[in-house]
Design an enzyme around this catalytic site. Structure first.
Site, short mmCIF file in Angstrom:
data_model
loop_
_atom_site.label_atom_id
_atom_site.label_comp_id
_atom_site.label_asym_id
_atom_site.label_seq_id
_atom_site.Cartn_x
_atom_site.Cartn_y
_atom_site.Cartn_z
N ASP A 166 28.96 27.87 70.24
CA ASP A 166 28.99 26.42 70.12
C ASP A 166 30.44 25.99 69.96
O ASP A 166 31.36 26.81 70.04
CB ASP A 166 28.14 25.95 68.94
CG ASP A 166 27.46 24.61 69.23
OD1 ASP A 166 28.17 23.62 69.44
OD2 ASP A 166 26.22 24.57 69.25
N HIS A 231 29.10 21.99 74.40
CA HIS A 231 29.20 22.86 73.22
C HIS A 231 30.12 24.05 73.52
O HIS A 231 29.83 25.19 73.15
CB HIS A 231 27.82 23.32 72.77
CG HIS A 231 26.95 22.20 72.26
ND1 HIS A 231 27.07 21.70 70.99
CD2 HIS A 231 25.98 21.48 72.87
CE1 HIS A 231 26.20 20.71 70.82
NE2 HIS A 231 25.53 20.56 71.95
N GLU A 294 23.30 17.94 75.37
CA GLU A 294 24.37 17.11 74.83
C GLU A 294 25.70 17.30 75.55
O GLU A 294 26.76 17.34 74.92
CB GLU A 294 24.52 17.37 73.33
CG GLU A 294 23.27 17.03 72.53
CD GLU A 294 23.40 17.36 71.06
OE1 GLU A 294 22.76 16.67 70.25
OE2 GLU A 294 24.12 18.31 70.71
#
Length: 729
Positions: A166, A231, A294
């Site tokens: 991440d 990420h 995301e």
């Protein structure tokens, strides 16, 4: 709860002389697991021995019978007065039979254990019963991961989704790219800007192989996650050429959604291909998770190089570019015999037919995927997000204050009613997610996971028609006993007593007691700890002040958690901790933040981070001359994309450190009190200010409490507020 249970007459007595046998080497692990659990929970040591053929003699026998008409995870368990037999067609079923047999043992450490006679025919409802652990934001040691796998095993969970990369860390060793862990595995300590100290951690390939084998012995498949194209900050920090902007980045120590994306150059795909080659070799399961969530496309939109590539490919927009990106990864996995699974954002473009979707933004993504013929794992926020707090009690640790109580977790069903019977076949099961942005240690993980993971496990295993929340609560205290026997930590807050008090005049107060799960409460007034002979709480109490209330929740005559004890007097009724206050914000993220200067002191603060503001409803203002506020100065370490710039609000400051601002009857109402905030805080990061009441006010009013000044790079947050009467002298 097993699928089919038939109570029989009699009981089997187990003691240190009981013969424990297994037929065939493949059944040895089930017998070993039962013996291990028995030794830990009841201090009886049995040595499993092989049996060449199934016998009908006395004792316990685990029988692996490939001819039995049972599924891979099914088993039959029969307890009679002289013999216990567990039968399965395959090793997983036999292992789960061992777990159920252990669960039948009554509590206590007697030399002779009486097990009630019973016949069980059992099969799980879903093939995917999972738990996701985020090891990227906070690193867990290999031993801690194994402890979590042990706990999963006794819940019959069979998929460990391991989030390894991440923005805040790259945790898996890739031999071809050593900087991924040497650089990407370290960052400046979270919430301590400028401290100069780092926290590091990653898993070597040897450790990963060991953990994968440890999980397999417990019938758990490990699914690794390598998150792309977003990420990606830790990977870009290690190898800047992978990024879109060309800038050299540090590994992030901030929360939230970062805009950094992998670029779409061929060199990047060569990198990802080599990474996935090593990942595929380490994890023998069918699936590799590629994230896909995301991914803010701002950098792609702003990059001339990326836009040129998009036009060359004939793609209409950046969503199609991400779909093309995912398709490239799917081809890399297919050639290595793996299947792609990703979060539901991978549906936003053309998706390879063999891809599986993990639905986290509610269940809509899962419904769309199943209708399109894709396999689905339901893992929705907030229902199955275990980093959300499970009660609204002050004892909850840092996390997201939105509550996901046990009832909510238990009520979630992974098969939406909107799907046809054919589409429902694509729902593989469910998975709880344990994100660690707020969870830095094993105790925090266990608090977040248990007992809610028991509710997830029952949904994954038990037939829907047999699920019943009330009977689950009746069985839960015994499960807590098992947790204690095995050393599994769990949240005590759902079993604690919550007290609220309100002044009723003439030196009296109305005291209300409650338990988050509804267990019966007994209490004492001005006395010692309660027991079942103490008064049972049935309705609010009208008591003269001062008074000390001690109360606890009970089940089967036993205390479920440490008793609560509170002194209530005129002073405490005029004081509120931040946990007792409401947040003014109608929406937007609210966090329960820890004090980085003094984590051992347990300082926790509920904060609506985009617009910090607290509300005290019906604050009694008669005779109040001064308001005392204790506040903390916390670093603002969040990345929330465009939402942050659009919705972040603060009062302009007129002094260097900002001011305390308290208003009545709404945040636009008259100012009741104000005071300048100090330039320095104490060793624990706290400061106390006294604000004289400037506006005469009588009766009860709603207070709006704020601090002025930009919230970046640091913000004031409320810890405690006290109303202080004017001295009559």
């Amino acid at each position: 709860m097993p699928a089919h249970v038939t109570q029989e007459k009699g009981r089997y007595t187990l003691d240190a002389t009981t013969r424990l046998q297994y037929s065939g080497q493949a059944s040895a692990s089930a017998a070993d697991e039962f013996a291990r659990l028995l030794a830990r929970s009841h201090a009886i040591s049995l040595q499993p021995t092989p049996s060449s053929i199934p016998t009908s003699g006395a004792g316990i026998e685990f029988v692996l019978d490939p001819t039995a008409k049972l599924g891979p995870e099914d088993y039959r368990l029969t307890v009679g007065p002289l013999r216990i037999e567990v039968v399965a067609a395959q090793a997983p079923g036999l292992f789960y039979g061992a777990i159920t047999l252990w669960q039948l043992l009554p509590p206590g450490r007697d030399d002779h254990i009486a097990i009630p006679a019973v016949h069980i025919e059992d099969t799980p409802r879903f093939p995917w019963r999972g738990l996701m652990l985020d090891s990227a934001r906070h690193f867990q040691s290999p031993e801690q991961v194994k402890q979590l796998l042990d706990a999963m095993a006794v819940h019959k969970l069979n998929v460990f989704h391991w989030h390894l990369t991440d923005d805040q860390g790259w945790r898996i060793q890739i031999l071809r790219y050593p900087n991924l862990t040497q650089v990407g595995g370290c960052r400046e300590k979270v919430d301590m800007p400028g401290a100069g100290s780092q926290e590091c951690g990653f898993y070597t390939q040897a450790q990963i192989r060991e953990i994968v084998a440890y999980a397999a012995a417990r019938q758990i498949t490990v699914v690794p996650e390598i998150d792309v194209p977003g990420h990606a900050t830790a990977a870009i920090a290690a190898y800047p050429q992978l990024g879109t902007t060309g800038q050299r980045l540090p590994v992030s120590n901030e929360r939230g959604i970062h805009a950094n994306l992998f670029n779409v150059d061929e060199g990047t795909f060569e990198f990802l291909d080599q990474v996935l080659a090593e990942v595929a070799e380490l994890f023998p399961g069918d699936y590799i998770h590629i994230g896909g969530d995301e991914a803010i496309k701002d950098q792609w939109r702003a990059s001339t190089r990326v836009q040129q590539r998009r036009h060359e490919l004939g793609l209409a927009d950046e969503a199609q570019l991400q779909a093309w990106f995912i398709t490239r990864l799917e081809a890399m996995l297919v050639k290595r015999g793996k299947r792609l699974i990703g979060w539901d954002e991978i549906l936003e473009g053309a998706l390879p037919a063999s891809a599986t979707v993990m639905s986290w933004r509610g269940t809509d993504g899962g419904i769309a995927a199943a209708r399109a013929g894709h396999d689905v794992v339901m893992s929705p926020s907030p229902d199955l997000y275990l980093d959300y707090l499970q009660t609204d009690t002050p004892g909850e640790p840092a996390g997201r204050p939105k509550t996901v109580p046990l009832r909510t977790v238990y009520a979630f069903d992974p098969v939406p009613a909107e799907l046809t019977s054919e589409q429902r076949q694509h729902v593989l099961g469910l998975q709880a997610n344990l994100w660690t942005g707020d969870i830095a240690d094993l105790a925090g993980l266990e608090h977040a996971a248990f007992p809610r993971l028991a509710a997830v496990a029952e949904t994954g295993w038990t037939p829907q028609a047999d699920k019943d929340y009330d009977t689950f609560l009746a069985r839960l205290p015994t499960q807590l006993r098992r947790y204690r026997e095995l050393g599994i930590g769990y949240a005590s807050t759902p079993f604690s007593v919550v007290l609220t008090a309100a002044a009723t005049g003439e030196g009296r107060a109305r005291i209300t007691l409650s338990n988050p799960l509804g267990y019966p409460i007994h209490y004492n007034i001005n006395g010692g700890p309660p027991d079942t002979s103490s008064p049972a709480y049935r309705a609010p109490l009208d008591l003269a002040l001062p008074v000390t209330i001690t109360a606890a929740a009970f089940a089967d005559g036993k205390v479920l958690a440490a008793p609560m004890s509170r002194l209530i007097d005129a002073t405490t009724l005029l004081r509120h901790e931040d946990e007792q206050l409401e947040q003014c914000a109608e929406d937007g993220p609210v966090l329960r933040m820890a004090n980085p200067r003094s984590p051992e002191a347990g300082g926790l603060f509920n904060v609506a981070i985009l617009a910090p503001c607290w509300r005290w409803s019906d604050a009694p203002l008669d005779g109040i001359g001064t308001i005392r506020v204790r506040a903390a100065r916390l670093p603002y370490r969040f990345r929330l994309g465009s939402e942050e710039e659009r919705r972040r609000r603060f009062l302009p400051a007129t002094t260097a450190q900002g001011e305390l601002d308290i208003r009545i009857d709404g945040c636009d109402g008259p100012r009741l009190a104000t005071a300048a905030m100090p330039a320095h805080v104490d060793a624990e990061g706290l400061a106390t200010v006294l604000a004289p009441v400037r506006l005469p006010a009588r009766g009860a009013h709603t207070l709006c409490i704020r601090f002025s000044g930009d919230t970046r790079p640091q913000m004031w947050v409320l810890d405690q507020i006290s109303l202080q009467p004017t001295d009559p002298e």
